[in-house]
Each structure stands twice: as C-alpha cells, then as structure tokens.
Design a protein around this motif. Structure first.
Motif, PDB file in Angstrom:
ATOM      1  N   UNK B 180       0.816  -1.219   0.000  1.00  0.00           N
ATOM      2  CA  UNK B 180       0.000   0.000   0.000  1.00  0.00           C
ATOM      3  C   UNK B 180       0.848   1.266   0.000  1.00  0.00           C
ATOM      4  N   UNK B 181       2.179   1.079  -0.008  1.00  0.00           N
ATOM      5  CA  UNK B 181       3.067   2.221   0.150  1.00  0.00           C
ATOM      6  C   UNK B 181       3.355   2.887  -1.190  1.00  0.00           C
ATOM      7  N   UNK B 182       3.468   4.204  -1.200  1.00  0.00           N
ATOM      8  CA  UNK B 182       3.825   4.889  -2.443  1.00  0.00           C
ATOM      9  C   UNK B 182       5.288   4.617  -2.773  1.00  0.00           C
ATOM     10  N   UNK B 183       5.621   4.769  -4.045  1.00  0.00           N
ATOM     11  CA  UNK B 183       6.965   4.450  -4.526  1.00  0.00           C
ATOM     12  C   UNK B 183       8.043   5.294  -3.867  1.00  0.00           C
ATOM     13  N   UNK B 184       7.733   6.562  -3.660  1.00  0.00           N
ATOM     14  CA  UNK B 184       8.720   7.477  -3.077  1.00  0.00           C
ATOM     15  C   UNK B 184       9.161   7.011  -1.701  1.00  0.00           C
ATOM     16  N   UNK B 185       8.211   6.624  -0.873  1.00  0.00           N
ATOM     17  CA  UNK B 185       8.522   6.170   0.480  1.00  0.00           C
ATOM     18  C   UNK B 185       9.315   4.875   0.436  1.00  0.00           C
TER      19      UNK B 185
END
Lengths: 196, 196
Positions: B180-185
C-alpha cells in the motif's frame, strides 16, 4: 495536550456532531489565526441562536417570533398540511417551489429503540389542526423505518377524521441510474409506474 | 433560507474549515437543541482563545503566558532544536516521548504559490537561536513539497553556522504494508536500509 484556553476550545468543538478531534484542532487553529472581530461574531451568533430562535406555536417550525414565516404568510393555503419530521425538511420542500400550503413539524419520528413515543412528538397538535378544517394532510416523512412507522401511525390516527391523507411518491430519483438504485426503490418505481 | 439568528449561525459555521453547508446546518440544529449553558460555554471558549492564547516569544509555539510550557521547563535541553511547521507538530513530536530538547515553530512552510517567503516565517529568530550555542537543529518539517523546500532553504541558511543539521528519516511506517506504500517512500526506505 495544549494549554488552557486552546484545549478547552478543542474539547468544546469536539462535542459538536460530525466534528472529530482532528477537525476540532484544525478549526481551533483556524480561529486562532482569525481576526478577533470575526471570532466574536461567531460567538455572538451562538448565543443569539439560543436567545432568539424559538419554535412556531402553530407548526413547530423554527421561528423568531410567536409564529414562523410561513404561518405568518396569509397567502399560504390553510387547507393543505405538509407533515415533516424536522425544520430542515421544511426548507427541503420549500426549495421545490411546489407547495403553497402550511407545514406541521413533528420534531422527529417514532422510534421504539430511542423511546420516541407519539407523546414526545407534535402529534396531538397535528390531530387538532387536522380536525379544524383541513382538506389534505401530506405525510412528507423520511423513507426510513422510523419515518414509515410514523406515517402508518399518523394514517391510523387521521383516518377517523375523514381528511384526505397522502404520502410522497417513491421512485427513481431524477437523474438517477437504475443500476445504482436499491431494490426497494426500484420495485416501488415499478409498482407505481405510469402510462405515457 | 432560515430566519435571522439561525441562518446567521449557519453562515458563520459554514466559514469554518472542513464545515460544509450540510454540516453547518446539522451543528446549528444540534446547538438549538442543546442546553443554553453548554452553548454559552462554547461561545466563551471561542472568545477566551483569542484573549488568552498567544505565541511563545522564544519558539512561537502556542502559549498562555510570555513563554510556552516547553520553553518554561528548565529540564528541557537547550542544545537541540526541533524545527516544525505548526504548533500541532509540536504536539505530534511530544507524543513520541523521544525528544527532550526545545522547539522552533516556523508558522508554516515556504510556498511560492501562496507567497510564503522566509520573511513571513519565523526564520530570522531560528537563525539567531542557532547562532547562540545550539548543537543540533532537527528539521522536522512535513514530507511535502513545501516542507522539503523549507528544509533545503534552512539547511543552506544554517550551513555557515557550523551547527549540525539533521532531518527525520523516511521509511516504511510502523505497521504499514509495502503493498500500500507509495513508490517514493518505498524507494527512500530502500536507500536508507540498515544491516541487521
């Protein structure tokens, strides 16, 4: 977590319906950054609403005097009564521009769960008004279980008076897609279908 | 659509952040049904927050006196400054229980779009404090474009003072699922991976 007055305000705001702790904090900081005169105007509006707003002696709509705007208006027909649950429903019906009669605001709907009996609603006054020469009573209650229970109760109570009792039509909302409609509404719309 | 005082209150409430017309109406009717003493307490809390809450002369956190609770506390280390955007961020960092130093509240973040320049933030006072014998400045600004712009600006401004400047780590939130995490993080978490 904050000091004194700020935390007090956040706590007070958090008690309002639909305002969670995060919103309360956000509103409090917003007010902290707002001109004092604007905050005082909000505070004054709060106090004034309790001082000045009453319920109409005739129909129990919100009113600033003895009677509400609609009951004071001699051009509104006294022969048709539209029965609604809350003052906000009066506003909703008024917005349609369809209705030129008077209202009767019940102050809620019957609910065994919440202990709302006919005695706790403005039912006795409705029956009295219906008796005093009204041609039609429109039951514009919500299409909820409580609203429909209330409608059935009122239908029985009004029956002996020989007054015509009607209710709002169920059906497909204007602009609504059938695909997204619940079965109850769609089946009601089928049953009440009209020939073109 | 309502009469006088009620509509005034709905209008005032509708100006608050996150309160739409429907919520404003709902809150107004809730208050109409609330005890007068409770409504007066809310009104008083509004006025008091403007009268009593100020910003700390040292760190610009919210304060009831000249200085905030934290700056008044002699057990808080003066050698480490945690720079945040807003007073609510002070509360967030305090909740972790990890930090025993002092704060500096910028009062926002740099934004070319909104015309927020360094002069409109509490930057000059931060540089002065950093100069007066601080060991470390932790830039705990938001991980937004504005927050990161502010962090870069402050890093450049603090560089000549020889003070250690740090920022919060990026990474996978505790309890968070990678899926569920965005790519940046996730890419930041990869780059900052640690050996076990």
């Amino acid at each position: 977590v904050y000091e004194g007055a700020l935390q007090d305000l956040i706590d007070e705001l958090g008690r309002l319906p639909g305002v969670g702790p995060k919103s309360a904090q956000r509103i409090a900081f917003h007010l902290l950054a707002t001109d004092q005169v604007d905050v005082k105007r909000l505070a004054a509006a709060l106090v004034r609403v309790k001082d000045e707003v009453r319920f109409c002696a005739t129909c129990f709509n919100v009113a600033e005097g003895e009677q509400c705007q609609i009951c004071r208006n001699p051009r509104r027909s006294e022969e048709v009564l539209c029965v609604v649950e809350e003052p906000k429903d009066v506003v909703a019906v008024e917005r349609t521009g369809e209705f030129r009669g008077r209202y009767h605001v019940l102050g809620g709907a019957l609910s065994a769960l919440d202990g709302v009996t006919p005695e706790r609603l403005n039912v006795a006054s409705l029956l009295k008004r219906a008796r005093d020469g009204v041609d039609e009573v429109i039951l514009a209650v919500n299409a909820t279980v409580e609203g429909q229970t209330t409608a059935h109760y009122l239908m029985d109570a009004l029956a002996p008076m020989g007054v015509k009792v009607t209710r709002l039509a169920h059906g497909v909302p204007v602009g609504g897609e059938l695909d997204y409609l619940d079965e109850g509404t769609l089946s009601a719309a089928f049953k009440a279908r009209r020939s073109l």
